[in-house]
Design a protein around this motif. Structure first.
Motif, mmCIF file in Angstrom:
data_model
loop_
_atom_site.group_PDB
_atom_site.id
_atom_site.type_symbol
_atom_site.label_atom_id
_atom_site.label_comp_id
_atom_site.label_asym_id
_atom_site.label_seq_id
_atom_site.Cartn_x
_atom_site.Cartn_y
_atom_site.Cartn_z
ATOM 1 N N GLU A 101 47.743 133.998 109.078
ATOM 2 C CA GLU A 101 46.742 133.775 110.108
ATOM 3 C C GLU A 101 46.624 132.262 110.306
ATOM 4 N N LEU A 102 46.985 131.826 111.491
ATOM 5 C CA LEU A 102 46.953 130.389 111.797
ATOM 6 C C LEU A 102 45.695 130.097 112.600
ATOM 7 N N PHE A 103 44.948 129.094 112.160
ATOM 8 C CA PHE A 103 43.730 128.724 112.882
ATOM 9 C C PHE A 103 44.014 127.586 113.855
ATOM 10 N N VAL A 104 43.573 127.779 115.065
ATOM 11 C CA VAL A 104 43.791 126.785 116.122
ATOM 12 C C VAL A 104 42.479 126.044 116.333
ATOM 13 N N ASN A 105 42.456 124.801 115.871
ATOM 14 C CA ASN A 105 41.235 124.003 116.038
ATOM 15 C C ASN A 105 41.149 123.434 117.443
ATOM 16 N N LEU A 106 39.957 122.921 117.751
ATOM 17 C CA LEU A 106 39.705 122.311 119.051
ATOM 18 C C LEU A 106 40.804 121.300 119.414
ATOM 19 N N GLY A 107 41.393 121.471 120.570
ATOM 20 C CA GLY A 107 42.418 120.528 121.037
ATOM 21 C C GLY A 107 43.816 120.815 120.531
ATOM 22 N N GLN A 108 43.964 121.840 119.687
ATOM 23 C CA GLN A 108 45.290 122.127 119.126
ATOM 24 C C GLN A 108 46.011 123.246 119.875
ATOM 25 N N ILE A 109 47.336 123.283 119.665
ATOM 26 C CA ILE A 109 48.165 124.383 120.162
ATOM 27 C C ILE A 109 48.997 124.863 118.981
ATOM 28 N N HIS A 110 48.981 126.166 118.724
ATOM 29 C CA HIS A 110 49.835 126.712 117.661
ATOM 30 C C HIS A 110 50.579 127.919 118.201
ATOM 31 N N SER A 111 51.684 128.239 117.539
ATOM 32 C CA SER A 111 52.476 129.380 117.991
ATOM 33 C C SER A 111 53.038 130.143 116.804
ATOM 34 N N LEU A 112 53.365 131.417 117.045
ATOM 35 C CA LEU A 112 53.994 132.251 116.028
ATOM 36 C C LEU A 112 54.984 133.166 116.733
ATOM 37 N N LYS A 113 55.996 133.580 115.956
ATOM 38 C CA LYS A 113 56.984 134.506 116.503
ATOM 39 C C LYS A 113 57.046 135.738 115.613
ATOM 40 N N SER A 114 57.182 136.908 116.192
ATOM 41 C CA SER A 114 57.358 138.213 115.528
ATOM 42 C C SER A 114 56.091 138.761 114.901
ATOM 43 N N LYS A 115 55.444 137.980 114.018
ATOM 44 C CA LYS A 115 54.239 138.536 113.375
ATOM 45 C C LYS A 115 53.250 137.447 113.026
ATOM 46 N N GLY A 116 52.085 137.908 112.575
ATOM 47 C CA GLY A 116 51.021 136.962 112.222
ATOM 48 C C GLY A 116 49.905 136.993 113.262
ATOM 49 N N ILE A 117 48.852 136.252 112.955
ATOM 50 C CA ILE A 117 47.678 136.219 113.834
ATOM 51 C C ILE A 117 47.328 134.770 114.169
ATOM 52 N N LEU A 118 47.041 134.539 115.413
ATOM 53 C CA LEU A 118 46.549 133.232 115.855
ATOM 54 C C LEU A 118 45.057 133.388 116.140
ATOM 55 N N THR A 119 44.247 132.533 115.530
ATOM 56 C CA THR A 119 42.791 132.667 115.658
ATOM 57 C C THR A 119 42.166 131.349 116.066
ATOM 58 N N THR A 120 41.194 131.418 116.955
ATOM 59 C CA THR A 120 40.401 130.226 117.240
ATOM 60 C C THR A 120 38.921 130.586 117.204
ATOM 61 N N ILE A 121 38.153 129.722 116.535
ATOM 62 C CA ILE A 121 36.730 129.982 116.298
ATOM 63 C C ILE A 121 35.898 128.941 117.027
ATOM 64 N N GLY A 122 34.749 129.355 117.490
ATOM 65 C CA GLY A 122 33.806 128.374 118.016
ATOM 66 C C GLY A 122 34.121 127.938 119.429
ATOM 67 N N LEU A 123 34.449 128.898 120.277
ATOM 68 C CA LEU A 123 34.634 128.586 121.688
ATOM 69 C C LEU A 123 33.258 128.592 122.360
#
Lengths: 161, 198
Positions: A3-25
């Motif tokens: 599970e990758l956390f995307v903080n304010l101003g960041q961009i993250h990516s994943l391929k095939s599996k996993g979770i992308l999460t952003t908190i505090g929108l």
């Protein structure tokens, strides 16, 4: 599961599996791009609609702004093998947490949504899901295996967009 | 030296402002004593500012004010949910299970009085006008509130944050008062206080 956390101003990516999460929108907007054929997911947490002249760090962190963030997200998706014609977007956030202040005729959150919609439109990327505006904060998660995006808010049931 | 002077100056501002704000609070709480931590003044990069409020998903009450006048800026008063409920109970003498309209209105007014006291202290000190807007209030994830405050203040590179934490002696109340002065106006304020180059 990653599970990758995307903080304010960041961009993250994943391929095939996993979770992308952003908190505090709050007025920020979470944007996901997804190609279901190659299972590539990219998530950005965009802060303001347009790069400020005073910010010379945007090259290092293009994800802060809609006008630099959307192109950077598309580039990242393509680098991971996605095809532009298959990319689909989902968008969450853009709220106005302090509506009684009436500072701008159009709140920062709404300005963000307008800018992001415009930039996605430039790439002809359709927005398939939205949970936007209103007066509450949000958390957004993209499950890369199946492209499902859920949005959570305080005191509400999680919804799928 | 430059750095130390500026930080010392900011700490003093934070001290004076928070001193007045918490005195106002103490009076509303019928003399309940408050302990104020030494103000924590930081010059933060954008990334540090983003991570400044811990527990992004924790539910907090945020009161937000835009400051106009000679010194522009933004102020936020942030309370954990439990502390907010305890404050409402002390103010109303009734038990508070949920923050309803009345409770929010009480907190908004309380935040307003504290922030105004803080700004008045700075205004007296500097002979500058610092005018608070009507306060906005939100109960939400700490991350969403803080992010909205930063966006409102248009913090994109560096932020000067003056944060003061306070605690009540008897009841479990804690909170943060955060002042984000606009950089240019802030230099003016320093000037008016007789500090040359800071």
């Amino acid at each position: 599961m990653v599970e990758l956390f995307v903080n304010l101003g960041q961009i993250h990516s994943l391929k095939s599996k996993g979770i992308l999460t952003t908190i505090g929108l709050g007025s920020c907007v979470g944007v996901t791009l997804y190609d279901s054929v190659v299972k590539v997911g990219v998530m950005g947490h965009i802060f303001l609609p347009k790069r400020r002249g005073s910010d010379n760090s945007a090259a290092a962190a293009p994800g802060k702004y809609a006008d630099t963030g959307i192109p950077a997200m598309v580039k990242e998706a393509l680098n991971l093998g996605a095809q532009k014609s298959r990319l689909q977007a989902k968008v969450a956030g853009g709220a106005n947490l302090f509506p009684n202040l009436h500072l701008d005729a159009i709140s920062i959150g709404e300005q963000n949504i307008i800018a992001i919609t415009k930039h996605l439109d430039n790439y002809k990327i359709p927005i398939l899901g939205r949970d936007i505006l209103g007066n509450h904060g949000r958390k957004m998660r993209l499950t890369v295996e199946n492209g499902i995006v859920t949005v959570t808010a305080i005191g509400k049931e999680p919804i799928q967009i | 030296m430059y750095y130390n002077t500026k930080l010392d100056f900011l700490k003093e501002l934070g001290n004076i402002g928070t001193g007045h704000a918490t005195t106002a609070l103490s009076q509303m709480l019928k003399g309940e004593l408050l302990r104020i931590e030494v103000p924590n003044v930081q010059l933060l990069s954008f990334n540090e500012a983003v991570a400044f409020v811990g527990g992004l998903e924790q539910v907090v009450v945020g009161i937000f004010v835009v400051v106009s006048g000679d010194v522009k800026g933004h102020m936020a008063f942030i309370l954990p949910l439990g502390s907010a409920k305890t404050l409402v109970e002390l103010l109303t003498n009734e038990s508070c299970q949920e923050l309803d309209e009345m409770a929010l209105s009480a907190l908004q007014e309380l935040g307003n009085i504290m922030i105004t006291s803080y700004l008045n202290a700075l205004a007296k000190l500097s002979n500058a006008t610092l005018l608070p807007s009507v306060p906005g209030i939100a109960v939400d994830m700490a991350g969403a509130i803080w992010q909205s405050v930063l966006a409102g203040a248009e913090v994109v590179n560096m932020a000067t944050l003056i944060r003061t934490e306070f605690f009540t002696m008897e009841k479990a109340i804690q909170g943060d008062i955060i002042f984000l002065p606009d950089e240019e106006d802030f230099q003016k304020l320093a000037h008016s206080l007789g500090l040359e180059e800071i």
